[in-house]
Write an enzyme that holds these catalytic residues in place. Structure first.
Site, PDB file in Angstrom:
ATOM      1  CB  CYS A 264      -0.965  -0.031   1.178  1.00 29.17           C
ATOM      2  SG  CYS A 264      -2.688   0.065   0.660  1.00 29.17           S
ATOM      3  CG  HIS A 354      -4.603  -3.828   2.634  1.00 23.75           C
ATOM      4  ND1 HIS A 354      -3.990  -3.399   3.787  1.00 23.75           N
ATOM      5  CD2 HIS A 354      -5.016  -2.703   1.992  1.00 23.75           C
ATOM      6  CE1 HIS A 354      -4.033  -2.079   3.850  1.00 23.75           C
ATOM      7  NE2 HIS A 354      -4.643  -1.642   2.765  1.00 23.75           N
ATOM      8  CD  GLU A 356      -3.732  -6.651   5.392  1.00 25.82           C
ATOM      9  OE1 GLU A 356      -4.713  -5.883   5.324  1.00 25.82           O
ATOM     10  OE2 GLU A 356      -2.742  -6.554   4.633  1.00 25.82           O
TER      11      GLU A 356
END
Length: 380
Positions: A264, A354, A356
């Protein structure tokens, strides 16, 4: 921001955009006034992770999903210690949350944390307006007595813009902390916190990485004081054009050839470190359903995004940089925005989204394994 935490769903509220468009509804969350950049998120779920993502600092989030708050709020899913959005806009809030993990309603959580919101808004019309006109400043006003429209509009236009905003230090940790490896420790990573989400070091810990999370103001000496096998640069809010300090730290890491991974905001920092520019997107990418192609494998991933800025790098050629050759590794299939970079002559790469997956799909989890592979290769 001025707020009251008294709960009432009958209190009138008004949303005012800087171009003069006005939407009327009812107070949701705290009662008062708040300002920020109006953006929309296309996720059907994951609102708790969105609210607590530090990357949303100083943004008023419009939810495109019409019904929000169904599962309430629990104590396990927050990505940080607080809600970071400046304001929240929903069409039809759940009257009663229903989930076995729920501890309180979303409305109650917003009130408790002093977050001003508005409900009963035609979020489809608002989203179409933002898509056509672009993200812009906005204010939400609620209470038994409200200023006149001219006064509200003037206050919105006096609010700071996102372009030129330097916000990372406002959301990052002030002190270094350590997330221990799960099971056998294999590597040590220095993670520069520019607005990191809690799940990110957890994903690394699952892979045997001890993560030292450092403040955004960390120096090169701070980074290497933990004797890292790799260095990570996190997501975060604000305009990457202001992030001169993280760029200088990243360049020092690239000079040393330490394995490097950014996501990001970290992707934008890598872009600047390599000599590319950045620019503000018209309305950005936010949500958990953005299609991205990994150009190194041809695989298409459904990914979680939250960014209003992007890297300006050539899509179809290898670029020469001070650190060797670089290429665009990932691209958004909706609009050809650069979604990832990688160096061909040094162990460094980044993505604009992202991996995660909190909230969101798990298509990109392999990127943490790719980071591990870089550290394994360097050690070998």
């Amino acid at each position: 921001m001025t707020t009251s935490t008294r709960g009432t769903t009958r209190v009138p509220a008004v949303l005012v955009l800087e171009d003069g468009r006005i939407f009327r509804g009812r107070a949701y969350g705290a009662v008062g006034a708040t300002f920020g950049e109006a953006v929309f998120s296309t996720g059907m779920t994951g609102y708790q992770e969105t609210l607590t993502d530090p990357s949303y600092h100083r943004q008023v989030v419009v939810m495109t999903a019409p019904h929000v708050g169904n599962t309430g709020v629990n104590d396990e899913d927050p990505e940080s210690k607080q809600i970071w959005v400046s304001g929240y806009v929903v069409r039809d809030p759940a009257r009663v949350p229903s989930n076995w993990r729920s501890r309180r309603s979303l409305d109650e959580e917003l009130r408790n944390q002093g977050v001003v919101g508005i409900s009963g808004v035609d979020t489809r019309a608002l989203t179409r307006h933002l898509r056509e006109r672009g993200a812009m400043r906005v204010g939400i006003f609620s209470g038994s007595t409200l200023p006149d429209e001219g006064t509200m509009l003037a206050e919105v236009r006096q609010a700071p813009e996102m372009k030129g905003a330097d916000l990372s230090a406002e959301v990052a940790t002030k002190e270094t902390y350590v997330v221990p490896a799960t099971g056998e420790k294999k590597f040590t990573v220095a993670a520069v916190d520019l607005g990191i989400k809690g799940m990110t070091p957890h994903r690394m810990a699952e892979r045997g990485i001890e993560v030292h999370v450092l403040p955004a103001t960390a120096t090169v000496e701070d980074v290497y004081a933990v004797n890292p096998d790799g260095v990570f640069f996190s997501n975060g809010p604000g305009d990457p054009a202001t992030a001169d300090h993280p760029v200088s730290v990243m360049r020092a890491v690239l000079e040393r050839g330490t394995p490097l991974f950014g996501i990001c905001f970290g992707n934008q920092i890598l872009g600047r470190a390599l000599g590319f520019g950045t620019y503000k997107l018209k309305y950005g990418h936010r949500g958990i359903n953005q299609p991205v192609q990994d150009r190194t494998t041809g695989k298409v991933e459904v990914t979680a995004h939250n960014h209003g800025f992007a890297v300006d790098a050539p899509l179809d050629q290898v670029s020469e940089t001070p650190y060797g050759r670089a290429e665009v590794s990932h691209v958004c299939l909706n609009d050809d925005v650069v979604e990832g970079l990688r160096l061909l002559d040094r162990p460094a790469f980044s993505v604009q989204y992202h991996p995660e997956a909190a909230a969101g799909p798990h298509d990109a989890a392999y990127l943490f394994d790719r980071f591990v592979s870089l550290m394994e290769g360097q050690r070998a």
